[in-house]
Design an enzyme around this catalytic site. Structure first.
Site, mmCIF file in Angstrom:
data_model
loop_
_atom_site.group_PDB
_atom_site.id
_atom_site.type_symbol
_atom_site.label_atom_id
_atom_site.label_comp_id
_atom_site.label_asym_id
_atom_site.label_seq_id
_atom_site.Cartn_x
_atom_site.Cartn_y
_atom_site.Cartn_z
ATOM 1 N N ARG A 169 2.345 2.936 9.262
ATOM 2 C CA ARG A 169 1.485 3.794 10.347
ATOM 3 C C ARG A 169 2.248 4.382 11.091
ATOM 4 O O ARG A 169 1.837 5.322 12.007
ATOM 5 C CB ARG A 169 0.592 2.728 10.884
ATOM 6 C CG ARG A 169 -0.752 2.529 9.759
ATOM 7 C CD ARG A 169 -1.791 1.803 10.396
ATOM 8 N NE ARG A 169 -3.054 1.750 9.607
ATOM 9 C CZ ARG A 169 -3.360 0.779 8.784
ATOM 10 N NH1 ARG A 169 -2.430 -0.468 8.841
ATOM 11 N NH2 ARG A 169 -4.451 0.877 7.836
ATOM 12 N N GLN A 212 5.632 -11.605 7.155
ATOM 13 C CA GLN A 212 5.065 -12.197 8.288
ATOM 14 C C GLN A 212 4.663 -11.282 9.453
ATOM 15 O O GLN A 212 3.861 -11.405 10.355
ATOM 16 C CB GLN A 212 6.264 -12.878 9.015
ATOM 17 C CG GLN A 212 5.937 -13.640 10.304
ATOM 18 C CD GLN A 212 5.072 -14.647 10.353
ATOM 19 O OE1 GLN A 212 4.590 -15.076 9.405
ATOM 20 N NE2 GLN A 212 4.467 -15.002 11.536
ATOM 21 N N GLU A 262 11.741 -0.366 4.908
ATOM 22 C CA GLU A 262 12.681 -1.433 4.806
ATOM 23 C C GLU A 262 11.932 -2.919 4.951
ATOM 24 O O GLU A 262 12.476 -3.647 4.238
ATOM 25 C CB GLU A 262 13.651 -1.297 6.087
ATOM 26 C CG GLU A 262 14.717 -2.198 6.091
ATOM 27 C CD GLU A 262 15.711 -2.213 4.602
ATOM 28 O OE1 GLU A 262 15.747 -1.129 3.885
ATOM 29 O OE2 GLU A 262 15.993 -3.336 4.154
ATOM 30 N N GLY A 263 10.847 -2.770 5.588
ATOM 31 C CA GLY A 263 10.020 -3.854 5.585
ATOM 32 C C GLY A 263 9.649 -4.325 4.113
ATOM 33 O O GLY A 263 10.045 -5.623 3.577
ATOM 34 N N HIS A 264 9.066 -3.294 3.218
ATOM 35 C CA HIS A 264 8.765 -3.705 1.793
ATOM 36 C C HIS A 264 10.047 -3.971 0.954
ATOM 37 O O HIS A 264 10.102 -4.842 0.307
ATOM 38 C CB HIS A 264 8.354 -2.151 1.360
ATOM 39 C CG HIS A 264 6.833 -1.938 1.825
ATOM 40 N ND1 HIS A 264 6.678 -0.614 2.584
ATOM 41 C CD2 HIS A 264 5.786 -2.610 1.955
ATOM 42 C CE1 HIS A 264 5.521 -0.626 3.129
ATOM 43 N NE2 HIS A 264 4.931 -1.525 2.749
ATOM 44 N N MET A 282 0.759 -1.222 -0.092
ATOM 45 C CA MET A 282 -0.043 -0.018 -0.042
ATOM 46 C C MET A 282 0.877 1.203 -0.009
ATOM 47 O O MET A 282 0.377 2.195 0.270
ATOM 48 C CB MET A 282 -0.957 0.119 1.382
ATOM 49 C CG MET A 282 -2.058 -1.190 1.315
ATOM 50 S SD MET A 282 -3.475 -0.757 2.120
ATOM 51 C CE MET A 282 -2.938 -0.789 3.628
HETATM 52 P P1 AMP Z 1 1.476 -2.759 3.334
HETATM 53 O O1 AMP Z 1 2.079 -1.862 2.567
HETATM 54 O O2 AMP Z 1 1.423 -2.405 4.816
HETATM 55 O O3 AMP Z 1 0.221 -3.451 2.862
HETATM 56 O O4 AMP Z 1 2.522 -4.297 3.365
HETATM 57 C C1 AMP Z 1 2.769 -4.836 2.150
HETATM 58 C C2 AMP Z 1 3.691 -6.107 2.452
HETATM 59 O O5 AMP Z 1 4.991 -5.760 3.404
HETATM 60 C C3 AMP Z 1 2.940 -7.013 3.425
HETATM 61 O O6 AMP Z 1 3.007 -8.212 2.618
HETATM 62 C C4 AMP Z 1 3.446 -6.820 4.789
HETATM 63 O O7 AMP Z 1 3.249 -7.964 5.335
HETATM 64 C C5 AMP Z 1 4.902 -6.378 4.003
HETATM 65 N N1 AMP Z 1 5.551 -5.697 5.482
HETATM 66 C C6 AMP Z 1 4.933 -4.541 5.875
HETATM 67 N N2 AMP Z 1 5.777 -4.287 7.193
HETATM 68 C C7 AMP Z 1 6.678 -5.228 7.026
HETATM 69 C C8 AMP Z 1 7.889 -5.485 7.824
HETATM 70 N N3 AMP Z 1 8.018 -4.621 9.158
HETATM 71 N N4 AMP Z 1 8.557 -6.766 7.997
HETATM 72 C C9 AMP Z 1 8.292 -7.653 6.724
HETATM 73 N N5 AMP Z 1 7.232 -7.251 6.081
HETATM 74 C C10 AMP Z 1 6.606 -6.157 6.020
#
Ligand code: AMP
Length: 282
Positions: free
Chosen positions: A187, A148, A35-37, A30
């Site tokens: 967030r 995860q 860094e997670g992404h 989204m």
């Molecule tokens: P989002 O943009 O929040 O919908 O996240 C997109 C993808 O990135 C989803 O598969 C999330 O689980 C993953 N994601 C978001 N934050 C993290 C994080 N801190 N560590 C690992 N994956 C993440």
């Protein structure tokens, strides 16, 4: 990096890539990239010929009371960062492109969407399953990369892929944490500096619970209570839930046995943070 806004163009390009025998990896997001992404994108690049990333703030997964309008959309920075991360195609569809009027079809995964976050966000996983189902049909990837961090989402989407025979492998990547242990989240930008500091207590309380289990604690109530007490004592957060569930099925546990997941959701003002820890109980 190519930026594609049209669903049709994305679908055409995806079909073309498949015909050329290229292995396509896909990371749905989204935006408000962190860094997670990037960890998902890096793994995707390593394992595939073509890395497709989507940025779409999906209206169908937000309830009217939630933060759809306020959700961060730093479009320019995201494009620059995705380019730097080596993404081949950035798919950036519009709301209308994804949900043309009238829109009538949704995907509902039963049972495992009822507990944990499902209880507090009615309709959320229906929106998630629907948009990811649509994205899989548009991008036609060989591999789907999920984090995860959103453990229930990953479990629900794995089930959907199996139940509806999507021809895609699902890979779930480890949680990326900040220096204080907090699971990175788009967030975080909403948090005050004080709340941001307090957010680290979520991770610390999970870590403490894991240590207790490893040193022999087998009372489920004691583990849950320990986490709740610490969060209530050390933060201004309001707890939605702290639960121990089966790590695979997400079913609530009656005893601490096997591969378990301790999961929690805590609200800081309007900002809801989630985290989890998988523990193998011996
Ligand atoms: P989002 O943009 O929040 O919908 O996240 C997109 C993808 O990135 C989803 O598969 C999330 O689980 C993953 N994601 C978001 N934050 C993290 C994080 N801190 N560590 C690992 N994956 C993440």
């Amino acid at each position: 990096m190519r930026v594609i806004r049209s669903v049709k163009t994305m679908q055409r390009l995806a079909s073309q890539s498949r015909r050329q025998g290229r292995r396509v990896g896909f990371v749905p997001t989204m935006g408000a990239l962190h860094e997670g992404h990037f960890s998902l994108m890096r793994r995707c690049r390593r394992e595939n010929d073509l890395t497709v990333v989507s940025i779409f703030v999906n209206p169908a997964q937000f309830s009217p009371a939630e933060d759809f309008k306020a959700y961060p959309r730093p479009a320019k920075a995201d494009q620059r960062l995705a380019g730097k991360a080596g993404v081949d195609i950035l798919f950036y569809p519009s709301d209308k492109g994804m949900y043309p009027d009238p829109y009538r079809t949704y995907i509902e995964v039963e049972k495992m969407t009822e507990g944990l976050c499902g209880k507090f966000r009615p309709g959320h996983f229906k929106g998630v399953a629907t948009v990811v189902g649509k994205l899989l049909n548009i991008v036609q990837p060989d591999v789907l990369y999920l984090g995860q961090k959103d453990a229930q989402q990953a479990a629900v989407l794995k089930q959907m892929v199996r139940d509806l025979n999507f021809p895609v492998a699902v890979k779930v990547c480890p949680i990326v944490r900040g220096p204080d242990g907090t699971a990175l989240s788009s967030r975080h930008v909403y948090l005050t500096p004080q709340e941001r500091r307090q957010a680290a207590v979520l991770f610390r309380s999970l870590q403490e619970a894991q240590k207790k289990i490893q040193s022999g604690e087998r009372s489920l109530a004691a583990i849950v209570q320990g986490i709740r007490r610490r969060i209530l004592k050390e933060t201004s957060g309001k707890i939605d839930y702290v639960e121990c569930v089966n790590a695979q099925t997400l079913e609530p546990l009656s005893s601490l046995e096997g591969k378990i997941m301790i999961a929690l959701a805590v609200r800081f003002g309007p900002t809801r943070l989630i985290d989890n820890r998988v523990v193998q109980v011996r």
